[in-house]
Design an enzyme around this catalytic site. Structure first.
Site, PDB file in Angstrom:
ATOM      1  N   SER B 246       0.815  -1.334  -0.025  1.00  0.00           N
ATOM      2  CA  SER B 246       0.156  -0.016   0.139  1.00  0.00           C
ATOM      3  C   SER B 246       0.915   1.347  -0.085  1.00  0.00           C
ATOM      4  O   SER B 246       1.915   1.187   0.678  1.00  0.00           O
ATOM      5  CB  SER B 246      -0.784   0.175   1.194  1.00  0.00           C
ATOM      6  N   ASP B 247       0.249   2.277  -0.577  1.00  0.00           N
ATOM      7  CA  ASP B 247       1.093   3.713  -0.437  1.00  0.00           C
ATOM      8  C   ASP B 247       0.845   3.837   0.867  1.00  0.00           C
ATOM      9  O   ASP B 247       0.234   3.337   1.666  1.00  0.00           O
ATOM     10  CB  ASP B 247       0.642   4.682  -1.284  1.00  0.00           C
ATOM     11  N   CYS B 248       1.549   4.888   1.474  1.00  0.00           N
ATOM     12  CA  CYS B 248       1.909   5.214   2.808  1.00  0.00           C
ATOM     13  C   CYS B 248       0.846   5.973   3.658  1.00  0.00           C
ATOM     14  O   CYS B 248       0.691   7.059   3.432  1.00  0.00           O
ATOM     15  CB  CYS B 248       3.430   5.779   2.950  1.00  0.00           C
TER      16      CYS B 248
END
Lengths: 690, 690
Positions: B246-248
């Site tokens: 996942s992106d942060c």
């Protein structure tokens, strides 16, 4: 002999005589408009040249003032100032071709800053020549002579002045920055004449500067830019005959922040009647209205205007025979100016500790880690009130270019790391690994002008809260120390820092004052022994902030090497060499005395280089009066010189002193001859009885 | 053939089989803790290497991704990526010696960024390979192959992976930055498969990257990090078999900003059930609780964990025979890596206009003024997601070092000058005078990564409001133009700018994408003719912001060279040389077809250098389908190559195309074979009928 003002003043008086009152009033503002019917171009008086022509594009950026002071080399500072005068003229000649000048385009410089760096927390301290009035006077006078186009004795080198120097900030000014617009500095008569005014006296007497700038603060209740007391001393006691400028917005501060008057009009009248001729700011826009209200008379306005136009005539602004008009852009960043810049940078670096690790042998197997926020930072070269260098060499760059072996770099931390996010770089680990990889660490900690400077959002209103290294750098230091690699600490700052931990755990410690565009190159030369260090501290390095009196307290008690009774970490004047010098034959050569027939003498001594490297030695001569009836300094610098001594050779150093070197200032602020003295020079001393 | 995962997966399954559920959950977070009883060290998955190992101290800083794209040289980008892999391993080997890794210390890189730069206002556009999916695919695949330790055909070069590459941001992601955490990008099926997903497909098929990162935004209603639709396409249509990250903070966004769920627990369940294995952020801290609430089953957690440990085994993290463990720090900034860095910098600069003033003859009488905020700015070399270079050469520095005659520098203005105070430097005047003094002006305008980038306080939430030069720079340009000295404009930016005025009034115009640590050196080489320019625009340069569809509109209508019907200022693929090339003998070599037996061919042509300088030529091959029944691109890049041709020589260029080059994507998102085509290459064309 100095410039003869007679002709210039006559011309000024004639020109001002043709002006209407409104026109005269308009000329008292720093951004003086053109008066076309009289052929007067617009002229903006505001320019800066603290250590190079500033804020107007490319110029040679010499070491910051505090770094100049650490050279104790006023002869080379004189050369710097002359170079600045030429670069400034070159720029002025171009700007003027566009019509009237704008800000930072003229040749009236609001430099040098000769305030006393009385407390290391003052943000602007690095603009000064340190904590000692005599050193400050010597450096300030050399600067004035050089930039104004006089020889070392004060004789004009041309019919016209090269530029105007302006002593600032008159007087006492030295923080807190956050309060400067409304602060009242309270100083005793003794501290005034012994400390706060002494460099002004010296510079006025020795160098006859064109101008003086009043400070923002009040001093003993009077706003400095409208102080009959201060201006009286300046003219009557010190013999100043130039023009006085207000600091920028300082006249408006008289009503807005000092609350001494209740309007700019009244503030303006107060200032001009006290003797402030030129206003930086907008208060004097109300001068005509002040006249109409009867607060100021026309003669006062006229005389201020005459003083200002005398200066402009003396600068050759209305002449067609001014040789300086021919100065071309080739002067800017000339190789000769760069030579001076490099020389001062080399001389400014102070070796504080060395267990023999320095100089490094520049072996291709030697792996060096250069670590710290100051290591590759251009700003620490430039200081403040700076120009734009055409090239520059950071500390890391200097080392990298010179080293034969591998050089590793790690920023390690910021100067001040506050709360950082989870996603930030892990710089401590990077620094630790760089240290692990290396044979020696060059640890560049300290501050940048972003964290000590003029009234700002940074620091504590521009000042420092304390003199300790910031927490993030202390942490960085410990992490790197844990790698076990020998550390050479380079403390980068414009002020004294508490370096006790570094003193205990580093193999060598150097002080890098903001060293100008070639600062990093000079440091690298010193690390590798191409240059033998010779700088000396122009300020006391205290062990901790706890040692300092309250910042707002302007008493000199407990301040500077003269009155601080504790043991500093590194004293004023401290600085090591790669060679050793032996002093002998200290001799007094009595001469005609000073005030009240005070004892007076010049001195000679032999300085032998007993080591194996050529080197420069700065010889400092102090006196302590042993039987004074009032407070006198623990010791007082009365002379210094810098000598170059080849390995094994001996040079006789001659140290001149001022006529009143053997006087002191009493509680009433009077200069009084002393009787019994100890003269100290290195490990030598002489007892003198009047 | 690719890595055989069998053994790694078996080992992973065995190890994961020994973990408790809580331990398995803990390993799904990017900052996976150690499990000491199983001998598993802590591992932080987050590292960055967009154009060099980033955010972890010194590393070779190659040109920014957009600059790599402008080289059209995927072979050299492959070399760059391999160099990055080695530098990263060298660092990892050191970090790992300290125990578990922290952020930016591992060998799982969240690069490359293969989003389509659909609108020049997107702040992060310079992280991408431009606006064309084929070019993006080629560059992205080369990057993946290089950094993961495969040869150009995808064959492993070792038993273990050198590093993991991660394609991002899947999918469609391209602004606005300010809204990214809650934005729903709406894209048609045709735009999805033709544009937004195409480079992902290409890179997965050609380079088999280890991982993919989901985007922040929703796409067509589904949060990208928990999108059954997108993940389904990735696995089933494109054949991806790696792990998904996942992106942060993106999983938390699902509840906090997208409001698709109402808790991190539910968001986590949604994401892992959709196929997101690893969470950057903190949402997966609730995974155990999600399990206890019955939102996710243990097998799903186990399988995610197995995929992650398969990757770690494949990287040799639990092996004692991984040859990459021997990589030492000497790889970092090695001379070979610098050679690659310089080569890409040279190839990345695009000559947009030239009336013959370039190349400059490097005569000692030639006086050059280098003007503009980008001229001496280090940041424009580094771009974003960057490391720290061990040395760097700004544009001014590059010119100054190389020029035999005088070089004058003036910053002239800031990038964006807002309200400036009375006391500010008058930089326009300084710039004007520098221009007056010189024979030629190198005018360095544009932007820095401070003004276009990721979600930030700068710009318009990181994006640009418009593509025009900022007002202060337009003013600067006019002031300098008024000096009458010939101007060579260097536009510095990571994106297309509206340069109409410069096109009309400059004698030459160059595009300098953020060019890496040697960018300024490369530019100077080009100015003086030591390097013949060969870069090509990877994005369309529009004439003004008015030409652009609304930024928030994700339809490709009116965007990029494929669908923009207007006349751009400089088209995609534009770029001049100091020599001239003549194309001839364009020949199709038919080969086995693609989907539905679509026509397929490779091509050759002769490229003759008809000028007097050696040079590189980038040959671009486009196709237009002339009788499609749905919207098809005006033209479509299907092949390119870079050839070096000596003056007077002829080289035969071979251009391979993909099997489906002669297909199009219809409104349903299906790949459909076309029938009638025009193939275009320079001034040559071929008509092809299936």
């Amino acid at each position: 002999m100095d410039f003869d003002n007679t002709g210039f003043e006559a011309a000024a008086r004639e020109l001002v005589g043709k002006m209407t009152l409104a026109e005269k009033c308009s000329q008292l503002k720093y951004n003086a408009p053109a008066i076309e019917r009289l052929g007067i171009p617009a002229y903006n008086w505001w320019n800066e040249a603290l250590h190079g022509v500033a804020r107007t594009g490319v110029a040679t950026v010499f070491p910051q003032a505090i770094a100049s002071a650490s050279t104790f080399d006023d002869d080379t500072l004189y050369e710097e100032a002359r170079a600045i005068g030429y670069e400034g003229r070159a720029k002025y000649n171009e700007y003027r071709s566009l019509g009237g000048t704008e800000i930072y385009q003229g040749i009236t410089y609001w430099s040098p800053n000769i305030n006393i760096f009385r407390d290391p927390r003052w943000g602007r301290g690095h603009e000064t020549y340190g904590e000692d009035p005599y050193l400050t006077g010597r450096m300030g006078a050399a600067f004035v002579l050089g930039i104004e186009g006089k020889d070392r004795s004060g004789n004009p080198l041309s019919k016209y002045k090269l530029a105007d120097a302006t002593l600032k900030h008159y007087a006492v000014h030295s923080g807190p920055e956050a309060d400067r617009h409304g602060f009242d500095a309270k100083a005793t008569a003794q501290d005034m004449f012994e400390t706060y005014l002494e460099a002004f006296r010296y510079c006025v007497e020795k160098a006859h500067p064109s101008a003086v700038i009043g400070a923002y603060n009040r001093t003993n209740g009077e706003p400095c830019c409208a102080s009959p007391t201060l201006f009286g001393i300046l003219h009557e006691k010190f013999g100043f005959d130039g023009y006085i400028v207000s600091d920028c917005g300082a006249i408006n501060d008289i009503n807005a922040h000092h609350h001494v008057t209740d309007s700019p009009e009244k503030s303006s009248a107060l200032a001009i009647n006290a003797g402030c001729d030129l206003n930086c700011g907008s208060a004097y826009a109300s001068m005509l209205s002040a006249f109409e209200s009867g607060l100021v008379d026309e003669e006062t306005i006229t005389e201020a205007c005459v003083r200002l136009f005398t200066a402009r005539f003396r600068l050759g602004m209305f002449a067609d025979d001014c040789e300086y008009d021919k100065i071309g852009y080739g002067e800017v960043c000339s190789s000769e100016h760069k030579r001076i810049c490099r020389k001062l940078a080399r001389e400014s670096i102070v070796l504080l500790e060395n267990d023999g690790i320095l100089p490094l042998s520049n072996d291709e197997r030697l792996k060096i880690a250069v670590i710290g926020p100051a290591a590759n930072d251009k700003k620490v070269l430039l200081g403040n009130y700076n120009g734009t260098p055409d090239e520059y060499v950071t500390i890391y760059e200097g080392i990298r270019r010179k080293a034969r072996g591998a050089v590793y770099y790690s920023e390690g931390s910021g100067y001040f790391d506050g709360e950082r996010g989870d996603w930030d770089e892990k710089r401590y680990a990077d620094a630790y690994l760089a240290a692990k990889r290396a044979d020696v660490v060059i640890m560049c900690v300290g501050l940048s002008p972003d964290f000590e400077g003029e009234e700002g959002p940074f620091g504590y209103g521009g000042d420092k809260r304390d003199i300790e290294l910031p927490a993030s750098q202390r942490e960085l230091y410990e992490r790197v120390l844990a790698a076990g690699t020998p550390i050479i600490t380079v403390n980068v700052s414009g002020s004294a820092m508490a370096l006790g931990r570094q003193s205990e755990t580093s193999r060598a410690v150097l002080q890098f004052f903001y060293g100008g565009q070639y600062g990093g190159e000079a440091l690298a030369e010193i690390l590798f022994g191409e240059t033998n260090p010779s700088g000396r501290l122009p300020v006391t390095f205290y062990r901790s902030t706890d040692e300092l009196p309250p910042f707002e307290d302007y008493s000199m008690e407990g301040r500077t090497y003269k009155f601080y009774e504790g043991e500093p970490l590194y004293p004023f004047g401290h600085g090591l060499s790669y060679t050793t010098f032996e002093y002998s034959c200290l001799t007094a050569h009595e001469k005609d005395g000073g005030t009240d027939g005070a004892y007076s003498a010049d001195f000679t001594l032999d300085v032998k280089n007993t080591g194996e490297r050529d080197g420069d030695e700065v010889v400092l001569l102090y006196v302590h009066e042993t039987d004074a009836e009032c407070r006198v300094p623990i010791k007082k610098l009365i002379g210094f010189c810098r000598v170059s001594v080849g390995a094994g050779e001996t040079v006789t150093a001659a140290i001149k002193t001022e006529p009143d070197a053997f006087c002191h200032v009493n509680e009433a602020g009077e200069t009084v001859a002393g009787h019994t003295f100890e003269v100290m020079c290195g490990n030598l001393s002489l007892n003198i009885q009047r």
